[in-house]
Design a protein around this motif. Structure first.
Motif, PDB file in Angstrom:
ATOM      1  N   ASN A 106       0.822  -1.214   0.000  1.00  0.00           N
ATOM      2  CA  ASN A 106       0.000   0.000   0.000  1.00  0.00           C
ATOM      3  C   ASN A 106       0.855   1.264   0.000  1.00  0.00           C
ATOM      4  OD1 ASN A 106      -2.465  -1.341   0.046  1.00  0.00           O
ATOM      5  ND2 ASN A 106      -2.548  -1.417   2.278  1.00  0.00           N
ATOM      6  N   ARG A 107       2.058   1.162   0.558  1.00  0.00           N
ATOM      7  CA  ARG A 107       2.957   2.314   0.599  1.00  0.00           C
ATOM      8  C   ARG A 107       3.660   2.528  -0.746  1.00  0.00           C
ATOM      9  NH1 ARG A 107       4.151   3.730   6.061  1.00  0.00           N
ATOM     10  NH2 ARG A 107       3.200   2.274   7.541  1.00  0.00           N
ATOM     11  N   ILE A 108       3.684   1.486  -1.553  1.00  0.00           N
ATOM     12  CA  ILE A 108       4.318   1.572  -2.864  1.00  0.00           C
ATOM     13  C   ILE A 108       3.331   2.030  -3.930  1.00  0.00           C
ATOM     14  CG2 ILE A 108       5.329   0.152  -4.709  1.00  0.00           C
ATOM     15  CD1 ILE A 108       6.747  -1.464  -2.573  1.00  0.00           C
ATOM     16  N   LEU A 109       2.093   1.557  -3.826  1.00  0.00           N
ATOM     17  CA  LEU A 109       1.079   1.807  -4.856  1.00  0.00           C
ATOM     18  C   LEU A 109       0.964   3.277  -5.294  1.00  0.00           C
ATOM     19  CD1 LEU A 109      -1.998  -0.502  -4.149  1.00  0.00           C
ATOM     20  CD2 LEU A 109      -0.846  -0.175  -6.344  1.00  0.00           C
ATOM     21  N   VAL A 121      10.834   0.968  -6.661  1.00  0.00           N
ATOM     22  CA  VAL A 121      10.482   1.461  -5.333  1.00  0.00           C
ATOM     23  C   VAL A 121      10.961   0.438  -4.312  1.00  0.00           C
ATOM     24  CG1 VAL A 121       8.655   2.321  -3.825  1.00  0.00           C
ATOM     25  CG2 VAL A 121       8.425   2.546  -6.305  1.00  0.00           C
ATOM     26  N   VAL A 122      11.702   0.899  -3.304  1.00  0.00           N
ATOM     27  CA  VAL A 122      12.268  -0.021  -2.316  1.00  0.00           C
ATOM     28  C   VAL A 122      11.949   0.452  -0.904  1.00  0.00           C
ATOM     29  CG1 VAL A 122      14.128  -0.789  -3.829  1.00  0.00           C
ATOM     30  CG2 VAL A 122      14.512   1.170  -2.355  1.00  0.00           C
ATOM     31  N   VAL A 206      11.025   4.276   0.187  1.00  0.00           N
ATOM     32  CA  VAL A 206       9.834   4.612   0.956  1.00  0.00           C
ATOM     33  C   VAL A 206       9.917   3.985   2.344  1.00  0.00           C
ATOM     34  CG1 VAL A 206       8.367   4.819  -1.090  1.00  0.00           C
ATOM     35  CG2 VAL A 206       8.537   2.616   0.083  1.00  0.00           C
ATOM     36  N   ALA A 207       9.227   4.608   3.278  1.00  0.00           N
ATOM     37  CA  ALA A 207       9.142   4.069   4.639  1.00  0.00           C
ATOM     38  C   ALA A 207       8.244   2.840   4.656  1.00  0.00           C
ATOM     39  CB  ALA A 207       8.599   5.131   5.590  1.00  0.00           C
TER      40      ALA A 207
END
Length: 249
Positions: A106-109, A121-122, A206-207
Motif C-alpha cells: 500500500n505504501r508503494i502503490l 520502489v524499495v 519509501v518508509a
C-alpha cells in the motif's frame, strides 16, 4: 492468463515452516484487491519440504506457482529466476518470512502510477516513519549501517538502504536490470539498485513497517561476504562487465 498488474516473487530456501502463513497472508490481501496478480515462489534448492508445501497451496491460492531450482545457489539467483519468469507490469520481491507483509505494498502503490515516473520502489529504514518491531540487535544495526554507508560511498549512490528485502520493479526496469545481474547471493540487492541508477531508472525509497522474524538466514558472516561481493560488483563495473544501456542516452 492476461498480463497481470503485479507479480509477487518469493525466494525460498528451507522455508517449509514459515511459507504457509506468508502465502495465506499474501492471498488474503491480493484476492480482495482491484488488480490482477500472480504469486511465484522460487525454491532455491531447499533440503526440507518447501516445494511440497507450496504445491499443496497451488490448488487453493489463485495464480500461485512454484519454480524448483535443483541446487541451492543463493537469494540473488532465486530472485533473478523469479523476475525473469514473472509477467507482471510490476514485480515485487518479498521475503518468505513475511517480515515485511504484503500490506506494505500500500505504501508503494501511490508511487507507481503512470504519471509518477518511478521505475523502482524499495523499502528503506532511513525514514523516521519506518518501524522495525521487534528491532534488530544493536550489533546487527551497526553492521547494517556500516554496510550501507560503505556501499553508498563506493558507488557514489543516492540510495541509502540497500539491505531491505522489499523491492518493486517495473517490468521494463526488471527485465533490463536482471538481464545484467551477476551476483547470486544477498548482494544482488545492491547490484540491482546500482545497475538501476547507472541505467537511468528512477529509484525511490519509501518508509515501511515490519519486523525481524526469528530463524533468519542473515548472519554476521553474511555481512562480511556482502562487503567482499560489493567490491566485486565495483570491479565488474570498472572492467565493463555490464552492458549497461541508458534509458535516456
Amino acid at each position: 492468463m492476461a498480463r497481470p498488474f503485479l507479480s509477487v516473487i518469493i525466494p525460498a530456501w528451507d522455508e517449509a515452516e514459515r511459507l504457509p502463513l506468508t502465502l495465506i497472508d499474501i492471498d488474503r490481501y491480493l484476492s480482495v484487491g482491484e488488480y490482477s496478480y500472480e504469486i511465484i515462489v522460487v525454491n532455491d534448492g531447499s533440503s526440507d519440504r518447501t516445494s511440497e508445501i507450496v504445491k499443496r497451496f497451488i490448488g487453493s491460492i489463485k495464480n500461485c506457482k512454484i519454480i524448483d531450482s535443483p541446487e541451492h545457489r543463493g537469494k540473488g539467483a532465486a530472485v533473478k529466476i523469479g523476475i525473469v519468469a514473472a509477467k507482471g507490469n510490476w514485480r515485487l520481491v518479498i521475503d518468505a518470512d513475511n517480515s515485511f507483509a504484503i500490506t506494505e505494498f500500500n505504501r508503494i502503490l501511490p508511487h507507481i502510477a503512470p504519471d509518477r515516473g518511478v521505475d523502482v520502489v524499495v523499502g528503506s529504514r532511513v525514514f523516521p516513519e519506518t518501524i522495525i518491531d521487534p528491532p534488530l540487535a544493536l550489533s546487527r544495526r551497526i553492521a547494517e549501517r556500516m554496510v550501507n554507508a560503505f556501499t553508498k560511498r563506493l558507488f557514489h549512490s543516492e540510495i541509502r538502504d540497500f539491505l531491505l528485502g522489499f523491492q518493486c520493479y517495473s517490468a521494463d526496469a526488471a527485465e533490463a536490470i536482471f538481464g545484467l545481474t551477476r551476483a547470486v547471493s544477498w548482494s544482488y540487492a545492491a547490484e540491482s539498485l546500482i545497475l538501476a541508477e547507472r541505467s537511468g531508472y528512477r529509484v525511490l525509497e519509501v518508509a515501511v513497517v515490519g519486523g525481524h522474524a526469528p530463524g533468519s538466514h542473515f548472519t554476521f558472516p553474511v555481512y562480511l561476504r556482502w562487503l567482499a561481493e560489493t567490491g566485486r560488483i565495483w570491479w565488474w563495473l570498472r572492467r565493463g562487465k555490464y552492458q549497461i544501456k541508458l534509458i535516456h542516452p
